[in-house]
Scaffold this active site. Structure first.
Site, PDB file in Angstrom:
ATOM      1  N   CYS A   1      53.893  41.799  39.002  1.00  0.00           N
ATOM      2  CA  CYS A   1      55.590  41.625  39.166  1.00  0.00           C
ATOM      3  C   CYS A   1      55.903  41.803  37.661  1.00  0.00           C
ATOM      4  O   CYS A   1      55.894  42.669  37.066  1.00  0.00           O
ATOM      5  CB  CYS A   1      55.906  40.481  39.768  1.00  0.00           C
ATOM      6  SG  CYS A   1      57.681  40.202  40.086  1.00  0.00           S
TER       7      CYS A   1
ATOM      8  N   HIS B   1      54.132  41.208  45.341  1.00  0.00           N
ATOM      9  CA  HIS B   1      53.323  39.804  45.368  1.00  0.00           C
ATOM     10  C   HIS B   1      52.516  39.795  46.723  1.00  0.00           C
ATOM     11  O   HIS B   1      53.060  38.902  47.590  1.00  0.00           O
ATOM     12  CB  HIS B   1      54.601  38.531  45.178  1.00  0.00           C
ATOM     13  CG  HIS B   1      55.028  38.354  44.145  1.00  0.00           C
ATOM     14  ND1 HIS B   1      54.489  37.767  42.900  1.00  0.00           N
ATOM     15  CD2 HIS B   1      56.336  38.751  43.489  1.00  0.00           C
ATOM     16  CE1 HIS B   1      55.211  37.735  42.050  1.00  0.00           C
ATOM     17  NE2 HIS B   1      56.349  38.150  42.321  1.00  0.00           N
TER      18      HIS B   1
ATOM     19  N   GLU C   1      49.981  38.309  46.950  1.00  0.00           N
ATOM     20  CA  GLU C   1      49.251  37.087  46.701  1.00  0.00           C
ATOM     21  C   GLU C   1      50.132  35.869  47.725  1.00  0.00           C
ATOM     22  O   GLU C   1      49.701  35.005  47.865  1.00  0.00           O
ATOM     23  CB  GLU C   1      49.000  36.583  45.593  1.00  0.00           C
ATOM     24  CG  GLU C   1      50.029  36.252  44.705  1.00  0.00           C
ATOM     25  CD  GLU C   1      51.030  37.181  44.210  1.00  0.00           C
ATOM     26  OE1 GLU C   1      52.002  36.857  43.143  1.00  0.00           O
ATOM     27  OE2 GLU C   1      50.884  38.520  44.194  1.00  0.00           O
TER      28      GLU C   1
END
Length: 305
Positions: free
Chosen positions: A142, A235, A237
């Site tokens: 990011c 993202h 994750e």
């Protein structure tokens, strides 16, 4: 194989309840294995949440990983107990003579500032330069992806008219790359950002390869130096409830917050999120660790250059 984590790290208990195999350093020292050393520079405000999200993905590799956490001297986090930072994090200055097989640099809530106006920009630049000679492969996520591309390759970021917020379909542009092994032709990726990269800037730089993008969310993954650097604008994750938490937090303080796209079942925030990115997130991190860290790093870690 499990991950080697610092003793008493909160993520250990959280992940054990999810039936994910992790072990603390005390147990791991009994095994005669050279673990891969992974360092995480965690710039996100909620450190424990981000630690857990990343460790959850890294836990799927069959290799033993030794996880370390890095922090900045030039910035003091406000949303994580100082005791946690002192117990589990080390300053970059104390780690700069060490070498690591892999590194992850997270996003940060400073994307609407010019890079030079970020209070810790000088230290971050030092870390970016250090990673080139002390880490086999680095994942930039990011804001870190935008910052890394700007620092290393002069790629600018651009403000968006409105926040890119939701889960967006991505297309792999080079499906034969090992990072995409096992991927479908399209995969989903969470995004939450106010700025973007332009594909023409990436394509104009001969040192960069645009390897995944979206008609909706634009540039998503850029590779450099044959996989020694990956820049991911979203993202993968994120946990299932992360965008929900962000949406409800922002909605309580502003009246212009839009619903995250492609996220809630039937676009109804009273219904649970529809998780569509988790399988590819696990694949990407597993492929990164296997093909770009384990297969590329020297057994004698001091030989990384």
């Amino acid at each position: 194989m499990p991950l080697r984590l610092p003793d008493r790290l909160p993520a250990i208990d959280i992940l054990k309840r999810e039936n994910i195999f992790v072990m603390d350093n005390t147990t791991a020292h009994r095994q005669d294995i050279r673990p891969l050393r992974i360092v995480i520079l965690n710039l996100m405000p909620l450190k424990i949440t981000t630690e857990t999200d990343l460790i959850r993905l890294l836990s799927n590799t069959p290799l033993q990983l030794e996880i370390s956490f890095m922090k900045l001297q030039s910035h003091t986090p406000k949303n994580t107990p100082i005791e946690h930072m002192m117990m589990f994090y080390r300053d970059f200055s104390s780690m700069r003579n060490e070498k690591f097989d892999g590194m992850i640099i997270t996003g940060a809530p400073v994307e609407q500032l010019d890079f030079e106006d970020v209070s810790y920009w000088q230290e971050v630049q030092d870390i970016f330069a250090w990673a080139r000679t002390h880490v086999t492969s680095t994942l930039y996520i990011c804001w870190a992806a935008q910052a890394g591309l700007y620092y290393h390759y002069g790629i600018p970021k651009y403000p968006l008219p409105k926040k890119m917020f939701g889960i967006f379909p991505q297309c792999t542009l080079d499906p034969q790359l090992p990072i995409f092994r096992g991927f479908d032709d399209r995969f989903m990726m969470p995004h939450s950002r106010h700025t973007e990269l332009h594909r023409e800037d990436i394509l104009a730089c001969p040192d960069l390869r645009l390897i995944a993008e979206s008609d909706d969310s634009g540039v998503s993954i850029v590779m450099a130096r044959e996989g020694r650097e990956f820049f991911i604008t979203g993202h993968l994750e994120y946990a299932p409830n992360t965008l929900d938490t962000e949406y409800r937090r922002d909605k309580d303080i502003r009246n212009d917050v839009e619903l995250p796209r492609n996220y809630y079942l039937d676009d109804d925030p009273q219904k649970p999120p529809l998780v569509t990115w988790r399988a590819h997130a696990n694949l990407l991190y597993n492929n990164w660790v296997n093909y770009y860290v384990y297969q590329a790093t020297p057994y004698d870690i001091s030989k990384i250059e």
